[in-house]
Write a protein that holds these residues in place. Structure first.
Motif, PDB file in Angstrom:
ATOM      1  N   ILE A  70       0.838  -1.207   0.000  1.00 27.99           N
ATOM      2  CA  ILE A  70       0.000   0.000   0.000  1.00 27.99           C
ATOM      3  C   ILE A  70       0.869   1.252   0.000  1.00 27.99           C
ATOM      4  CG2 ILE A  70      -1.593   1.355   1.418  1.00 27.99           C
ATOM      5  CD1 ILE A  70      -2.928  -1.280   2.209  1.00 27.99           C
ATOM      6  N   ARG A  71       1.964   1.217   0.750  1.00 25.77           N
ATOM      7  CA  ARG A  71       2.819   2.397   0.871  1.00 25.77           C
ATOM      8  C   ARG A  71       3.775   2.563  -0.315  1.00 25.77           C
ATOM      9  NH1 ARG A  71       5.840   2.758   6.476  1.00 25.77           N
ATOM     10  NH2 ARG A  71       6.493   4.701   5.479  1.00 25.77           N
ATOM     11  N   HIS A  72       4.331   1.445  -0.802  1.00 19.91           N
ATOM     12  CA  HIS A  72       5.404   1.535  -1.800  1.00 19.91           C
ATOM     13  C   HIS A  72       5.109   0.816  -3.110  1.00 19.91           C
ATOM     14  CE1 HIS A  72       7.823   3.127   1.506  1.00 19.91           C
ATOM     15  NE2 HIS A  72       7.564   2.042   2.210  1.00 19.91           N
ATOM     16  N   GLY A  73       4.057   0.025  -3.164  1.00 22.10           N
ATOM     17  CA  GLY A  73       3.758  -0.748  -4.368  1.00 22.10           C
ATOM     18  C   GLY A  73       4.480  -2.078  -4.426  1.00 22.10           C
ATOM     19  N   HIS A  74       5.375  -2.308  -3.488  1.00 22.33           N
ATOM     20  CA  HIS A  74       6.106  -3.571  -3.384  1.00 22.33           C
ATOM     21  C   HIS A  74       6.713  -3.640  -1.989  1.00 22.33           C
ATOM     22  CE1 HIS A  74       9.207  -0.643  -4.504  1.00 22.33           C
ATOM     23  NE2 HIS A  74      10.061  -1.426  -3.861  1.00 22.33           N
ATOM     24  N   VAL A  75       7.275  -4.778  -1.639  1.00 21.03           N
ATOM     25  CA  VAL A  75       7.926  -4.939  -0.346  1.00 21.03           C
ATOM     26  C   VAL A  75       9.382  -4.516  -0.468  1.00 21.03           C
ATOM     27  CG1 VAL A  75       8.549  -6.555   1.490  1.00 21.03           C
ATOM     28  CG2 VAL A  75       6.376  -6.813   0.291  1.00 21.03           C
ATOM     29  N   ARG A  76       9.784  -3.580   0.364  1.00 24.68           N
ATOM     30  CA  ARG A  76      11.141  -3.059   0.302  1.00 24.68           C
ATOM     31  C   ARG A  76      12.107  -4.022   0.999  1.00 24.68           C
ATOM     32  NH1 ARG A  76      11.967   1.479   3.209  1.00 24.68           N
ATOM     33  NH2 ARG A  76      13.427   2.415   1.735  1.00 24.68           N
ATOM     34  N   ARG A  77      13.177  -4.385   0.286  1.00 20.58           N
ATOM     35  CA  ARG A  77      14.226  -5.219   0.847  1.00 20.58           C
ATOM     36  C   ARG A  77      15.579  -4.707   0.373  1.00 20.58           C
ATOM     37  NH1 ARG A  77      10.152  -9.066  -0.385  1.00 20.58           N
ATOM     38  NH2 ARG A  77       9.405 -10.157   1.475  1.00 20.58           N
ATOM     39  N   ALA A  78      16.598  -5.001   1.149  1.00 21.11           N
ATOM     40  CA  ALA A  78      17.950  -4.554   0.800  1.00 21.11           C
ATOM     41  C   ALA A  78      18.544  -5.441  -0.282  1.00 21.11           C
ATOM     42  CB  ALA A  78      18.838  -4.552   2.034  1.00 21.11           C
ATOM     43  N   TYR A  79      19.461  -4.869  -1.049  1.00 16.78           N
ATOM     44  CA  TYR A  79      20.053  -5.552  -2.202  1.00 16.78           C
ATOM     45  C   TYR A  79      21.545  -5.244  -2.252  1.00 16.78           C
ATOM     46  CZ  TYR A  79      21.249  -6.125  -7.184  1.00 16.78           C
ATOM     47  OH  TYR A  79      21.846  -6.456  -8.364  1.00 16.78           O
ATOM     48  N   ILE A  80      22.365  -6.296  -2.441  1.00 18.12           N
ATOM     49  CA  ILE A  80      23.813  -6.070  -2.554  1.00 18.12           C
ATOM     50  C   ILE A  80      24.373  -6.589  -3.875  1.00 18.12           C
ATOM     51  CG2 ILE A  80      24.200  -6.018  -0.063  1.00 18.12           C
ATOM     52  CD1 ILE A  80      25.186  -8.919  -0.244  1.00 18.12           C
ATOM     53  N   GLY A  81      23.546  -7.245  -4.693  1.00 13.50           N
ATOM     54  CA  GLY A  81      23.990  -7.644  -6.023  1.00 13.50           C
ATOM     55  C   GLY A  81      24.859  -8.875  -6.062  1.00 13.50           C
ATOM     56  N   VAL A  82      24.407  -9.953  -5.410  1.00  7.59           N
ATOM     57  CA  VAL A  82      25.182 -11.192  -5.436  1.00  7.59           C
ATOM     58  C   VAL A  82      24.265 -12.381  -5.680  1.00  7.59           C
ATOM     59  CG1 VAL A  82      26.889 -10.278  -3.807  1.00  7.59           C
ATOM     60  CG2 VAL A  82      24.980 -11.667  -2.945  1.00  7.59           C
ATOM     61  N   SER A  83      24.842 -13.461  -6.173  1.00  7.73           N
ATOM     62  CA  SER A  83      24.234 -14.788  -6.131  1.00  7.73           C
ATOM     63  C   SER A  83      25.115 -15.616  -5.214  1.00  7.73           C
ATOM     64  CB  SER A  83      24.190 -15.426  -7.524  1.00  7.73           C
ATOM     65  OG  SER A  83      23.304 -14.708  -8.362  1.00  7.73           O
ATOM     66  N   ALA A  84      24.470 -16.386  -4.329  1.00  7.58           N
ATOM     67  CA  ALA A  84      25.239 -17.112  -3.322  1.00  7.58           C
ATOM     68  C   ALA A  84      24.650 -18.490  -3.090  1.00  7.58           C
ATOM     69  CB  ALA A  84      25.275 -16.317  -2.013  1.00  7.58           C
ATOM     70  N   GLN A  85      25.425 -19.310  -2.399  1.00  8.37           N
ATOM     71  CA  GLN A  85      24.961 -20.639  -2.027  1.00  8.37           C
ATOM     72  C   GLN A  85      25.542 -21.010  -0.674  1.00  8.37           C
ATOM     73  OE1 GLN A  85      26.745 -22.416  -5.550  1.00  8.37           O
ATOM     74  NE2 GLN A  85      28.138 -23.620  -4.253  1.00  8.37           N
ATOM     75  N   THR A  86      24.851 -21.865   0.038  1.00  8.81           N
ATOM     76  CA  THR A  86      25.340 -22.314   1.339  1.00  8.81           C
ATOM     77  C   THR A  86      26.510 -23.273   1.137  1.00  8.81           C
ATOM     78  OG1 THR A  86      23.137 -22.096   2.287  1.00  8.81           O
ATOM     79  CG2 THR A  86      24.698 -23.493   3.473  1.00  8.81           C
TER      80      THR A  86
END
Length: 343
Positions: free
Chosen positions: A231-247
């Protein structure tokens, strides 16, 4: 003379208890039935069928059906993002047979939730979102939806477990999921899981094929957060650092040298060339062990740590590089809506 009065009194008491037991059982069954009936009558009219309409531009695209729950009289409808998909044309059908178009206000594949707005001029029947933190295992719950095309179907069960984690359609982990044995089938997706007080405490989202009585619902507190963000932003805001990772496992000797307790970490596989991680000097092969004071034991921990509170802040990230510990400052930005990256 022998006195049997006490024995007779005991026998009479036992006999009385045996006679009264079926009455008590009937009363319990009546109470259970009345609870389910009450929930159905109060919440049922707020449950809608959600239909996506195939477009002619793609012969492979097919329309689909699911369920939804109206949460406000002006036509806000919660459903699953996998029910909506990428469709731009959506119709909803209410319990009285009324059909109206709806538009997508926002989707969040990370939690498999979507928020719609029905194009109606009248107030709709709606249900209230409850507090899922108040749930207890064994608590009675009712699921209402449109499984396999059978409209307004009601099933009942209990809360089997709380705090489960399942994978969303895009591979991310949905946290704080409710497990229930209330029967769900394809078409129930997006419908409500309701408490005996007629509060929506979950949005039904998944079943396990081949399993009996193992179904899942996204907790109402998660849904409340998602709808407020949309409602506030049109999407859910989350942080982004630009990586693909795996455990990945951390060799014991590396952990000892670095002075950490981690046995697992998040191995960076790829970096976006212009992303925050690349700009901070991170490299493919680095293993993240800590971010902003939070221990990272795998890719799921890294995803959870990259929440909206860490957007546009300079954070310290601890990594292992070639077996040696390094501390690197990184400045996450806001992740674009529907981005497919790990974080």
């Amino acid at each position: 003379m022998l006195d049997f009065s006490q024995d007779l009194t005991a026998d009479e008491t036992i006999s009385s208890q045996k006679t009264a037991a079926p009455v008590d059982d009937q009363a319990l069954l009546d109470a259970y039935s009345n609870a389910v009936i009450g929930v159905t009558e109060r919440v049922g009219p707020a449950v809608v069928r959600v239909e996506t309409i195939a477009t002619r531009s793609s012969s492979r695209e097919r329309g689909g059906r699911g369920s939804g729950i109206v949460i406000s009289p002006d036509g806000l409808v919660l459903t699953n993002s996998h029910v909506v998909g990428s469709s731009k044309q959506i119709r909803i059908r209410d319990s009285e047979g009324g059909v109206t178009d709806a538009r997508v206000l926002g989707v969040d594949p990370d939690t498999d939730l979507a928020l719609l707005r029905a194009d109606v001029s009248r107030n709709l029947q709606f249900a209230a979102l409850g507090n899922s933190k108040n749930l207890r295992r064994g608590q009675l719950v009712v699921a209402i939806g449109n499984p396999l095309g059978f409209e307004s179907t009601v099933t009942a069960g209990v809360v089997s477990a709380l705090g489960r984690s399942i994978r969303s359609v895009n591979g991310r982990t949905i946290e704080d999921v409710i497990q229930t044995d209330a029967a769900l089938n394809p078409g129930n997706s997006g419908g409500p899981l309701v408490s005996s007080s007629a509060e929506v405490i979950g949005i039904n989202t998944a079943i396990i094929n081949g399993a009996q009585g193992i179904c899942f619902a996204v907790a109402s507190n998660t849904a409340q957060f998602v709808l407020s963000e949309i409602i506030r932003h049109g999407h859910v805001r989350r942080a982004y650092i630009g990586v693909s990772a795996q455990t990945a496992p951390i060799p014991r000797r590396h952990a000892v040298v670095a002075g950490i307790d981690n046995t697992m970490g998040a191995l960076l596989a790829q970096l976006e060339p212009d992303g925050p991680a690349a700009g901070a000097g991170l490299l493919p092969g680095d293993v993240v062990t800590r971010l902003d004071g939070v221990d990272i034991h795998g890719v799921d921990d890294l995803i959870r740590a990259l929440d909206r509170d860490r957007i546009d802040r300079t954070l310290q990230m601890e990594v292992l590089r070639m077996g040696r510990a390094r501390a690197i400052d990184i400045h996450p930005i806001e992740r674009k809506a529907l981005a497919r990256q790990t974080g």
